[in-house]
Design an enzyme around this catalytic site. Sequence first.
Site, mmCIF file in Angstrom:
data_model
loop_
_atom_site.group_PDB
_atom_site.id
_atom_site.type_symbol
_atom_site.label_atom_id
_atom_site.label_comp_id
_atom_site.label_asym_id
_atom_site.label_seq_id
_atom_site.Cartn_x
_atom_site.Cartn_y
_atom_site.Cartn_z
ATOM 1 N N TRP A 1 55.979 24.803 146.959
ATOM 2 C CA TRP A 1 54.870 26.248 146.863
ATOM 3 C C TRP A 1 54.955 26.826 148.288
ATOM 4 O O TRP A 1 54.848 27.808 148.401
ATOM 5 C CB TRP A 1 53.665 25.807 146.364
ATOM 6 C CG TRP A 1 53.861 25.019 145.072
ATOM 7 C CD1 TRP A 1 53.459 23.920 144.640
ATOM 8 C CD2 TRP A 1 54.047 25.809 143.764
ATOM 9 N NE1 TRP A 1 53.460 23.731 143.282
ATOM 10 C CE2 TRP A 1 54.169 24.871 142.992
ATOM 11 C CE3 TRP A 1 54.681 27.101 143.567
ATOM 12 C CZ2 TRP A 1 54.441 25.377 141.565
ATOM 13 C CZ3 TRP A 1 55.174 27.235 142.318
ATOM 14 C CH2 TRP A 1 54.827 26.434 141.256
ATOM 15 N N ASP B 1 46.813 27.778 150.863
ATOM 16 C CA ASP B 1 46.853 27.612 149.368
ATOM 17 C C ASP B 1 46.157 26.349 149.056
ATOM 18 O O ASP B 1 46.731 25.259 149.500
ATOM 19 C CB ASP B 1 48.399 27.901 148.977
ATOM 20 C CG ASP B 1 48.441 27.413 147.420
ATOM 21 O OD1 ASP B 1 47.677 26.996 146.663
ATOM 22 O OD2 ASP B 1 49.721 27.364 147.120
ATOM 23 N N LYS C 1 44.732 23.711 138.370
ATOM 24 C CA LYS C 1 44.870 22.150 138.670
ATOM 25 C C LYS C 1 43.575 21.546 138.655
ATOM 26 O O LYS C 1 43.912 20.641 138.281
ATOM 27 C CB LYS C 1 45.614 22.328 139.952
ATOM 28 C CG LYS C 1 46.719 23.264 140.167
ATOM 29 C CD LYS C 1 48.036 22.889 139.457
ATOM 30 C CE LYS C 1 49.193 23.689 139.541
ATOM 31 N NZ LYS C 1 49.947 24.474 140.449
HETATM 32 C C1 PLP Z 1 50.734 25.172 140.699
HETATM 33 C C2 PLP Z 1 50.784 25.657 142.126
HETATM 34 C C3 PLP Z 1 51.315 26.961 142.487
HETATM 35 C C4 PLP Z 1 51.660 27.899 141.428
HETATM 36 O O1 PLP Z 1 50.537 28.350 140.743
HETATM 37 P P1 PLP Z 1 50.886 29.476 139.387
HETATM 38 O O2 PLP Z 1 49.341 29.703 139.021
HETATM 39 O O3 PLP Z 1 51.623 28.914 138.570
HETATM 40 O O4 PLP Z 1 51.462 30.571 140.145
HETATM 41 C C5 PLP Z 1 50.965 27.374 143.869
HETATM 42 N N1 PLP Z 1 50.539 26.419 144.597
HETATM 43 C C6 PLP Z 1 50.401 25.227 144.379
HETATM 44 C C7 PLP Z 1 49.743 24.377 145.684
HETATM 45 C C8 PLP Z 1 50.198 24.759 143.147
HETATM 46 O O5 PLP Z 1 49.923 23.667 142.820
#
Ligand code: PLP
Length: 360
Positions: free
Chosen positions: A101, A171, A195
């Site tokens: 990511w 993030d 998540k």
């Molecule tokens: C799942 C995830 C993403 C991507 O998320 P989307 O909503 O599918 O774009 C980005 N960063 C992290 C840390 C993730 O776990």
Amino acid sequence: MGRVYNFSAGPAVLPEEVLKEAAAEMLDYNGTGMSVMEMSHRSKAYEEIIQTAEQDLRDLMNIPDNYKVLFLQGGASQQFAMIPMNLMKNKKAAYIVTGQWAKKAYQEAKIYGDAVEVASSADKTFSYIPDCSDLDIPEDADYVYICENNTIYGTKFWQLPNTKGKTLVADVSSCFLSEPVDVTKYGVIYGGVQKNVGPAGVVICIIREDLITEDTLPGTPTMLKYKVHADNGSMYNTPPAYGIYICGKVFKWLKKQGGLAAMKEYNEKKAKILYDFLDQSKLFKGTVVKKDRSLMNVPFVTGSEELDAKFVKEAKAAGFENLKGHRTVGGMRASIYNAMPIEGVEKLVEFMKKFEAENA
Ligand SMILES: *Cc1c(COP(=O)(O)O)cnc(C)c1O
């Protein structure tokens, strides 16, 4: 069939209580005679839903007044572009690449400016967090970017990088609301909610006000300007209304659990059960450097692809779902987010013990 223990990395398990409440309100939300899915986002009832959700999140995370809370769409992945488009005033940013990511965010930023990789753990399949105490951060970098919890590899920054005074952008998709955070250490904290917080379709972005400006990169679409969403209270257009409503219920649930400090304690307890087992097992082993282990995503392997596959299959038959590791990593991964009950982890470990004995 009843509910399974769902170890999915995302979309992931939600508190049963929240799902039941939503079910009870499905046809008639609070005497409105309609579902939240059916109501105007400009209605009084909805206004209260989104405002209460924001306030509860502010309470939970202790968000200072000089930070905006934005409810956005486009997934966490859209932020990979939105961040450079809005924040790259000098067209330069430092990226710490600790997994897929972070790498995607880094690659996306390169479209818009000079994204510099200042640290990486790619040399050991992202199984650790690099030392970020004295990085070579460019003088004119607009921000330093991290993925705080690496969902796929199961690592977590337990210490934030020394950004040398630059704005920290994080993030936190897979560790959102899993523990207390000091918001003031960040310029931007954002995460897709699927998540640990709610249903896919909502991204929450907590951003310091001085970073929200008209001065975006040329060509930035209206919908990708933080200022547009901030000026309109996340209602420039129709927000992901139902998703925000569920997030709001999760915030209430978290408050009832005792808030983020209590959540952290519970998450530590849960993760310890699994890690302690992995550390003494002769068959299974964790794949991450101990000091960098995530409390949310726990990858492990047997060392044999065949046994891994057998384990995943038998676990599924026993009611433990989604234990297969990410397609790029293999092995297994147990995601044990806030809503995973401790019994789920205890029973998983029991099952692993049995499997180990049978396959010795
Ligand atoms: C799942 C995830 C993403 C991507 O998320 P989307 O909503 O599918 O774009 C980005 N960063 C992290 C840390 C993730 O776990």
